[in-house]
Design an enzyme around this catalytic site. Structure first.
Site, mmCIF file in Angstrom:
data_model
loop_
_atom_site.group_PDB
_atom_site.id
_atom_site.type_symbol
_atom_site.label_atom_id
_atom_site.label_comp_id
_atom_site.label_asym_id
_atom_site.label_seq_id
_atom_site.Cartn_x
_atom_site.Cartn_y
_atom_site.Cartn_z
ATOM 1 N N ASP A 172 0.731 -1.363 -0.114
ATOM 2 C CA ASP A 172 -0.052 0.015 -0.069
ATOM 3 C C ASP A 172 0.789 1.366 -0.040
ATOM 4 O O ASP A 172 0.513 2.031 0.782
ATOM 5 C CB ASP A 172 -1.127 -0.124 1.196
ATOM 6 C CG ASP A 172 -2.004 -1.216 1.308
ATOM 7 O OD1 ASP A 172 -2.076 -1.898 0.214
ATOM 8 O OD2 ASP A 172 -2.967 -1.325 2.121
ATOM 9 N N LYS A 199 -6.965 -5.245 -2.936
ATOM 10 C CA LYS A 199 -7.725 -5.844 -2.052
ATOM 11 C C LYS A 199 -8.625 -4.658 -1.374
ATOM 12 O O LYS A 199 -8.360 -3.460 -1.701
ATOM 13 C CB LYS A 199 -6.724 -6.124 -0.980
ATOM 14 C CG LYS A 199 -5.947 -4.872 -0.331
ATOM 15 C CD LYS A 199 -4.671 -5.567 0.463
ATOM 16 C CE LYS A 199 -3.992 -4.407 1.157
ATOM 17 N NZ LYS A 199 -4.844 -3.468 2.057
ATOM 18 N N CYS A 250 -2.241 -2.940 7.580
ATOM 19 C CA CYS A 250 -1.934 -3.781 6.431
ATOM 20 C C CYS A 250 -0.786 -4.619 6.445
ATOM 21 O O CYS A 250 -0.764 -5.811 5.919
ATOM 22 C CB CYS A 250 -2.179 -2.891 5.372
ATOM 23 S SG CYS A 250 -3.727 -2.669 5.210
HETATM 24 C C1 VGL Z 1 -4.473 0.493 5.770
HETATM 25 C C2 VGL Z 1 -6.172 1.535 7.186
HETATM 26 C C3 VGL Z 1 -7.128 1.423 6.204
HETATM 27 C C4 VGL Z 1 -3.458 0.236 5.566
HETATM 28 C C5 VGL Z 1 -5.655 0.242 4.691
HETATM 29 O O1 VGL Z 1 -3.004 0.014 4.306
HETATM 30 O O2 VGL Z 1 -2.618 -0.065 6.418
HETATM 31 N N1 VGL Z 1 -5.120 1.241 6.879
HETATM 32 N N2 VGL Z 1 -6.736 0.876 4.989
#
Ligand code: VGL
Ligand code: ZN
Length: 237
Positions: free
Chosen positions: A41, A139, A184
């Protein structure tokens, strides 16, 4: 007894500078064909100016770019939500970001809107330089189910297909880096262990959100599950 200084005189200046007192220098880890780097991410929403910016998140980018050169197998992940996603506070009347709700699959933290499919915020950072990455996996695209993990959605049963992909490519060891350490990255690391991979989290190549002790809890959970906590300098590139 010889003084530590004297013993170390024969080592190069960098070795001396990086050696903690009493530390034994571990052999560097050399990624092989059975190793994969999973970059979690590294998207605009989680970087400075983003709607869910992770503190110092941009600092992981040059570290990840450097270590990625040592991996033949690299997977990038993208958090990829619908505009009305169940993990957004705006989808729940009267709720504010960082509050929680109980959903059929368990407790869900509510986030500011982030990583909406097809938006600039959901794009991977333009500073990521990993052209040899073999897979970008998305995802969290199911409106009703979040997916911190790159392997399994938050319902605990729906697979993203990543474990099967890695196994088909004969990967045995996964190394995780990216954002955010305590969400994540940690959930992906725990699921990597469940799927039977030897699992390393590269601490300095990650940054956390740290809501109410979530970062310390994530490390405790990961350690208990057998996840190895390493630094980017432990990897031979
Ligand atoms: C994430 C919160 C919500 C992350 C993704 O990438 O850690 N955290 N969505
Ligand atoms: Zn998300």
């Amino acid at each position: 007894m010889l003084s530590r200084r004297l013993v170390l005189t024969g080592l190069g200046a960098t070795s001396v500078a990086t050696l903690a007192p009493g530390a034994i220098m571990a052999a560097p880890i050399k990624p092989d064909d059975a190793s994969a780097l999973i970059v979690i991410d590294v998207q605009n929403c989680f970087l400075p100016g983003g709607s869910l910016a992770v503190k110092d998140g941009e600092q992981v980018v040059p570290i990840i770019n450097r270590i990625a050169k040592g991996f033949a197998n690299v997977v990038l992940t993208q958090d990829w939500h619908t505009a009305d996603h169940v993990s957004f506070a705006t989808s729940h009347s009267g709720k504010k970001p960082f509050e929680t709700v109980d959903l059929p699959y368990g407790k869900q933290v509510l986030w500011p809107d982030h990583c909406v499919q097809g938006t600039e915020g959901a794009s991977l950072s333009k500073d990521l330089a990993i052209p040899h990455a073999g897979l970008v996996i998305r995802k969290g695209f199911n409106k009703n189910v979040d997916s911190y993990s790159a392997f399994t959605e938050a319902d605990g049963k729906t697979s993203t297909g990543l474990a099967a992909y890695l196994k088909a490519r004969k990967v045995k060891r996964v190394f995780l880096a990216g954002l955010a350490t305590d969400y994540c990255v940690a959930w992906s690391a725990l699921d990597a262990r469940k799927a039977g991979f030897e699992t390393y989290v590269i601490e300095d190549a990650c940054r956390g959100i740290d809501l109410q002790g979530s970062l310390a809890k994530a490390w405790a959970d990961m350690t208990k599950a057998g996840v190895k906590r390493i630094q980017s300098g432990d990897i031979a590139v």
